[in-house]
Structure formats: C-alpha cells, structure tokens
Design a protein around this motif. Structure first.
Motif, PDB file in Angstrom:
ATOM      1  N   ALA A  85       1.048  -0.938   0.086  1.00  0.00           N
ATOM      2  CA  ALA A  85       0.241  -0.209  -0.491  1.00  0.00           C
ATOM      3  C   ALA A  85       0.738   1.159  -0.097  1.00  0.00           C
ATOM      4  O   ALA A  85       0.614   2.399  -1.100  1.00  0.00           O
ATOM      5  CB  ALA A  85      -1.388  -0.234   1.076  1.00  0.00           C
ATOM      6  N   ARG A 126       2.107   1.615  -3.930  1.00  0.00           N
ATOM      7  CA  ARG A 126       0.820   2.342  -4.693  1.00  0.00           C
ATOM      8  C   ARG A 126       0.806   3.585  -4.238  1.00  0.00           C
ATOM      9  O   ARG A 126      -0.269   4.638  -4.823  1.00  0.00           O
ATOM     10  CB  ARG A 126      -0.147   1.563  -4.576  1.00  0.00           C
ATOM     11  N   ASP A 185      -2.201   3.719  -1.522  1.00  0.00           N
ATOM     12  CA  ASP A 185      -3.559   3.316  -1.331  1.00  0.00           C
ATOM     13  C   ASP A 185      -3.298   3.716   0.126  1.00  0.00           C
ATOM     14  O   ASP A 185      -2.380   3.745   1.092  1.00  0.00           O
ATOM     15  CB  ASP A 185      -3.452   1.751  -1.936  1.00  0.00           C
ATOM     16  N   SER A 186      -4.791   4.041   0.268  1.00  0.00           N
ATOM     17  CA  SER A 186      -5.112   3.930   1.740  1.00  0.00           C
ATOM     18  C   SER A 186      -4.932   2.599   2.538  1.00  0.00           C
ATOM     19  O   SER A 186      -5.359   2.007   1.962  1.00  0.00           O
ATOM     20  CB  SER A 186      -6.165   4.593   2.417  1.00  0.00           C
ATOM     21  N   ALA A 225      -6.608  -1.040  -0.086  1.00  0.00           N
ATOM     22  CA  ALA A 225      -7.565  -0.142  -0.851  1.00  0.00           C
ATOM     23  C   ALA A 225      -9.379   0.115  -0.039  1.00  0.00           C
ATOM     24  O   ALA A 225      -9.679   0.816  -0.330  1.00  0.00           O
ATOM     25  CB  ALA A 225      -7.053  -0.634  -2.133  1.00  0.00           C
ATOM     26  N   GLU A 243     -10.573   3.063   2.155  1.00  0.00           N
ATOM     27  CA  GLU A 243     -10.636   4.827   3.073  1.00  0.00           C
ATOM     28  C   GLU A 243     -11.619   4.440   4.219  1.00  0.00           C
ATOM     29  O   GLU A 243     -11.887   3.485   4.783  1.00  0.00           O
ATOM     30  CB  GLU A 243     -11.685   5.423   1.921  1.00  0.00           C
ATOM     31  N   SER A 253      -3.846   7.380   5.280  1.00  0.00           N
ATOM     32  CA  SER A 253      -3.833   7.742   3.436  1.00  0.00           C
ATOM     33  C   SER A 253      -2.183   7.588   3.619  1.00  0.00           C
ATOM     34  O   SER A 253      -1.363   7.045   4.431  1.00  0.00           O
ATOM     35  CB  SER A 253      -4.384   9.038   3.947  1.00  0.00           C
TER      36      SER A 253
END
Length: 256
Positions: A78, A81, A83-84, A145, A147, A192
């Motif tokens: 993550a 990338r 990502d969250s 991924a 939120e 995040s």
C-alpha cells in the motif's frame, strides 16, 4: 448479554435476546461505503518454512503469526502504491461468560460463528485472523485499498452480524443450548498516503487497539475510530509528534 435455551434434542426454539434500545454509536461520519461481499482467503496448508498450520483452528481464518507476515507485506505494498489501508479490531463482549456458562466447546462454536460473519462481510484479498492465540476472542481484519467510510461500513456489518448470530452447541452429552445476544466492540484505524510514509503495521494495530478500548469505555457493542489523517501537520516532523496528535483525539473520544 447472552441468552440461551437448553434442550434435550432437536426442535427447541431459541430464546430471543433483548433488543437494543438504540443503535451502536460510531464515532465517525456515517456513510454507506458499500462494497462487494466475498470470502476472506484462508488456507489449511502447513507453512513450508515452519510447519505450522496456515489456518487457525477452530475458526479457519489465517493463523495469527502468518497474518502478521502477510499483513506487513500488504501495508508495504500500500505504501508503494499510495493506497489507503484500514484495520478493524474486534473484541467479543463478555465472551468469558459463554465459556463459564456453557463450556469451552460452546465458546468454540461462537468463535466459528464470528469467523463466518467476518467471511461474509469481507472481500477476497482482505486478511482476517483470530488475535491473542488459542484462547483469544479478538479478531483482526486488514482491508487493503480502503478509505474510512468503506472500513466503517464493513465494521458495522460485522457488528450487526455478530449481534444477529444464533449458535447451537452441546453443553453436556445430553443437552444443547442455542446462544444468542453476543455483541462485539470494534476499533477501526485507517492510514492514508501521508501516514504510510512513516507508519507501519504495528502503528496501525496500536491505533486500532486504542480505538477498541474507547469502544469498551463507551459501553461496548459499538465502533470507535482513529482517523490518522495528520498529513497537514508536517511541522512536527516526527512520528512522536503525530502520535501526540492522535492521543489528543482519543482523549476527546471519552467525552462523546
């Protein structure tokens, strides 16, 4: 609160748990965050390097120590990338009462029921395990991924699914009981891109654990959240400064 009705055979009607007077409090924005439901991947194979089972008996979820390794890889990916990522920590409320009242085999049946709920509420690729070893009644679910709103939606489905469980188990060789009314306290932590620059899986677990303790303090059967979005607070320039900001937020949770 747990309720049960013992019977000598099949056909006994389960006792109904008292209905909650109000919905559990989510200390975070309420949003739908809907996502497809698939099973959590797990394996009953043995690890080639250590020989341990890759799945936890009796739940069939990923064995804890293999979860640590896999989850660390997911957090690192993550970070790469941007990502969250989210972690859900679940603790069954007053689970010791189940073992004390109905026996440890009944407790195992409840744990299997919780694992089934988690599998029903998560996607392929989410990582779930039983936390705390062979005697543990806590669970971890890592959501790549994801939120905050999506993580809260999953946490609420898990909480509601556990509350709605009806588990029948043997309490003696002659008698069985249907156990209902189990509840769970849940802590959620999300990171995040800005957070992931410095923070790792251990930090995520610590924040989810503090959120879980807040849920316990607020009366159980609810969800509390640590939203580690402190990317605008770069002046501190250190992980310690960010952690201080986080603890300040948790202190405010006590007055909710």
């Amino acid at each position: 609160m747990h309720t049960a009705k013992a019977g000598a055979g099949q056909g006994e009607q389960p006792a109904r748990a008292d209905q909650h007077e109000h919905s559990p409090e989510i200390v975070a924005p309420r949003t739908s965050g809907d996502r497809p439901l698939r099973t959590v991947g797990s394996s009953r194979r043995r690890c080639e390097s250590c020989g341990q089972l890759m799945a936890d008996p009796p739940t069939g979820l990923i064995e804890r120590w293999h979860w640590d390794e896999a989850a660390s890889d997911v957090v690192a990916a993550a970070r790469g990338r941007g990502d969250s990522i989210a972690l859900i920590m679940i603790d069954l409320d007053r689970f010791k009462d189940v073992n004390d009242s109905y026996g440890h085999l009944a407790g195992d049946a409840v744990l299997r029921g919780v694992a089934d709920v988690i599998r029903d509420c998560t996607r392929e690729g989410d990582l779930a395990c039983r936390y705390g070893g062979s005697a543990g009644d806590e669970f971890l679910v890592l959501l790549p991924a994801s939120e905050l709103d999506a993580a809260l939606a999953v946490a609420e489905r898990i909480r509601a699914g556990i509350t709605g469980m009806s588990v029948t188990a043997k309490v003696t060789r002659e008698l069985s009981a249907t156990i209902e009314g189990q509840t769970a306290s849940i802590g959620v932590a999300t990171y995040s891109l800005g957070d992931l620059v410095e923070l790792d899986l251990e930090d995520l677990m610590l924040d989810a654990d503090v959120s879980l303790r807040a849920a316990k303090r607020h009366g159980r059967d609810r969800i509390c959240v640590a939203n580690m979005d402190v990317s605008g607070n770069r002046a501190s320039g250190s992980q310690a400064g960010r952690r201080l900001t986080t603890w300040s937020r948790f202190r405010r949770l006590r007055s909710v």
